[in-house]
Design an enzyme around this catalytic site. Structure first.
Site, PDB file in Angstrom:
ATOM      1  N   LYS A 120     -15.652 -26.079  -6.497  1.00 19.86           N
ATOM      2  CA  LYS A 120     -15.744 -24.721  -7.027  1.00 19.86           C
ATOM      3  C   LYS A 120     -14.550 -24.452  -7.936  1.00 19.86           C
ATOM      4  CE  LYS A 120     -19.260 -23.843  -4.214  1.00 19.86           C
ATOM      5  NZ  LYS A 120     -20.630 -23.553  -4.671  1.00 19.86           N
ATOM      6  N   HIS A 141     -30.393 -32.123  -3.892  1.00 22.15           N
ATOM      7  CA  HIS A 141     -30.232 -30.674  -3.775  1.00 22.15           C
ATOM      8  C   HIS A 141     -31.590 -30.012  -3.952  1.00 22.15           C
ATOM      9  CE1 HIS A 141     -28.868 -26.557  -4.342  1.00 22.15           C
ATOM     10  NE2 HIS A 141     -27.733 -26.936  -3.794  1.00 22.15           N
TER      11      HIS A 141
END
Length: 478
Positions: A175, A294
């Site tokens: 992140k 994902h």
């Protein structure tokens, strides 16, 4: 539905429209071992009988259309048609029912999830006679399972490649998900892996944007993981996202990852598509790459209880198409996931033979006939206080992935990784000693924090963070 309006035609068949249930509702049918079985949650329009609606689903997802056609006489309808063979009421829902449909195996191309879904969840979901339609589960027959390669490697082979046993694997999504340069991104990867994580991960949004082109990211991440491996003596990995706008570009990225010698790549399998996913999975098996999956966009399809497709179906499809990891929800984090439902599709991902268990949302017994298993990935809003629950819920064969729960540590990325590794090792040791993680979890974390300042700091930061919202998709009350 439409009244019967048959008229004589000069070609020798009766043209017109007739009720679907006359042909496609067959309550006396005994499904074959080779049939694909589907359980649909059907919400018909007012005035449409359950038998007619269920038959319409079977017809429109197999051989039927809205009117009689003369070419029906050129094939064997009884051999190829789908059959609604059972109607089951839904407890507490007067306007819904479960329709069970059997499809002959000859309707589907071998080894093609794309073709299977094109039929079963195709145009029928826009059928006007239905207010809503949801595919709850599929039974994939052994004969069809054997046409798929499945995961490139599977759980045991992955553990052997990584030389890591007896505990869940630890990961972290880098992140902020967008905006970092490739060099700073690689720095974050290195710090997390050096601190004790097994994996770091590209966010699903990260492909090849102007701020960070894919080749630069791959190079800096490879440098980071090799440096971390040299310092820690452990095998490390970073999920390099190969998802791209074309299959050709996707494969170019996978080939470059293999040339760098990294252990794992990644794909967004719903937005990327099943054809692309199966292509990549075959390449990964042939070239020794693990494949992380994902599920971006899944909630658009699976979150609403009365329309769409349950994630357990998407999970089964992924196991067939190919993937070594897949995100599965956390039960305790920020994303949707009711416990029993989640454990149901986790079983479908990992186990070889799964019995029908409606208490976990499993409508059919499923035999995977030794198709390799998939590691469920718990990710989204989790931190060190969740570690006991995650270890207890998911067990050893899982990946626990802490993004903000690593990078949000007040002392930095490496201390955040240390905190998570210490918490995990403490929970695994406590479990192995026979302690109850569900009841004693907080105490186990507090005891470990006495010997780890990194864990103590993490415990202080996230002691008040909870995501206590009721799940939207819950089991039916029986």
């Amino acid at each position: 539905m439409s009244p019967q309006t048959e008229t004589k035609a000069s070609v020798g068949f009766k043209a017109g429209v007739k009720d679907y249930k006359l042909t496609y509702y067959t309550p006396d049918y005994d499904p074959k071992d080779t049939d694909i079985l589907a359980a649909f949650r059907v919400t018909p329009q007012p005035g449409v009988p359950a038998e007619e609606a269920g038959a319409a689903v079977a017809a429109e997802s197999s051989t039927g259309t809205w009117t009689t056609v003369w070419t029906d006489g050129l094939t064997s309808l009884d051999r190829y048609k789908g059959r609604c063979y059972k109607i089951e009421p839904v407890a507490g829902e007067e306007t819904q029912f479960i329709a069970y449909v059997a499809y002959p195996l000859d309707l589907f191309e071998e080894g093609s999830v794309t073709n299977m879904f094109t039929s079963i969840v195709g145009n029928v979901f826009g059928f006007k006679a239905l207010r809503a339609l949801r595919l709850e589960d599929l039974r994939i027959p052994v004969a069809y399972v054997k046409t798929f390669q499945g995961p490139p490697h599977g759980i045991q082979v992955e553990r052997d490649k990584l030389n890591k046993y007896g505990r869940p694997l630890l990961g972290c999504t880098i992140k902020p998900k967008l905006g970092l340069s490739a060099k700073n991104y690689g720095r974050a990867v290195y710090e997390c892996l050096r601190g004790g994580l097994d994996f770091t991960k590209d966010d699903e949004n990260v492909n090849s944007q102007p701020f960070m082109r894919w080749r630069d990211r791959f190079l800096f991440c490879a440098e980071a993981l090799y440096k971390a491996q040299a310092e820690t003596g452990e095998i490390k990995g970073h999920y390099l996202n190969a998802t791209a706008g074309t299959c050709e570009d996707m494969m170019k990225r996978a080939v470059f990852a293999r040339e760098l010698g990294v252990p794992i790549v990644m794909h967004d399998y719903i937005t990327g598509g099943f054809t692309a996913n199966t292509t990549l999975a075959h390449y990964c098996r042939d070239n020794g790459l693990l494949l992380h999956i994902h599920r971006a966009m899944h909630a658009v399809i699976d979150r609403q209880k009365n329309h769409g497709m349950h994630f357990r179906v998407l999970a089964k499809a992924l196991r067939m198409s190919g993937g070594d990891h897949i995100h599965s929800g956390t039960v305790v984090g920020k994303l949707e996931g009711e416990r029993d439902i989640t454990l149901g599709f986790v079983d479908l991902l990992r186990d070889d033979f799964i019995e029908k268990d409606r208490s976990r949302g499993i409508y059919f017994t499923q035999d995977w006939v030794s198709l390799p298993g998939v590691l469920p990935v718990a990710s989204g809003g989790i931190h060190v206080w969740h570690m006991p629950a995650l270890t207890e819920i998911f067990g050893d064969d899982s990946v626990l992935q802490f993004g903000g729960g690593t990078l949000g540590h007040p002392w930095g990325n490496a201390p955040g990784a240390v905190a998570n590794r210490v918490a995990l090792e403490a929970c695994v040791q406590a479990r192995n000693e026979g302690r109850d993680l569900a009841r004693e979890g907080n105490e186990i974390i507090r005891e470990a924090a006495k010997w780890s300042p990194e864990l103590a700091a993490a415990c202080e930061v996230w002691k008040e963070i909870k995501f206590e919202f009721e799940a939207v998709d819950i089991l039916d009350v029986v």
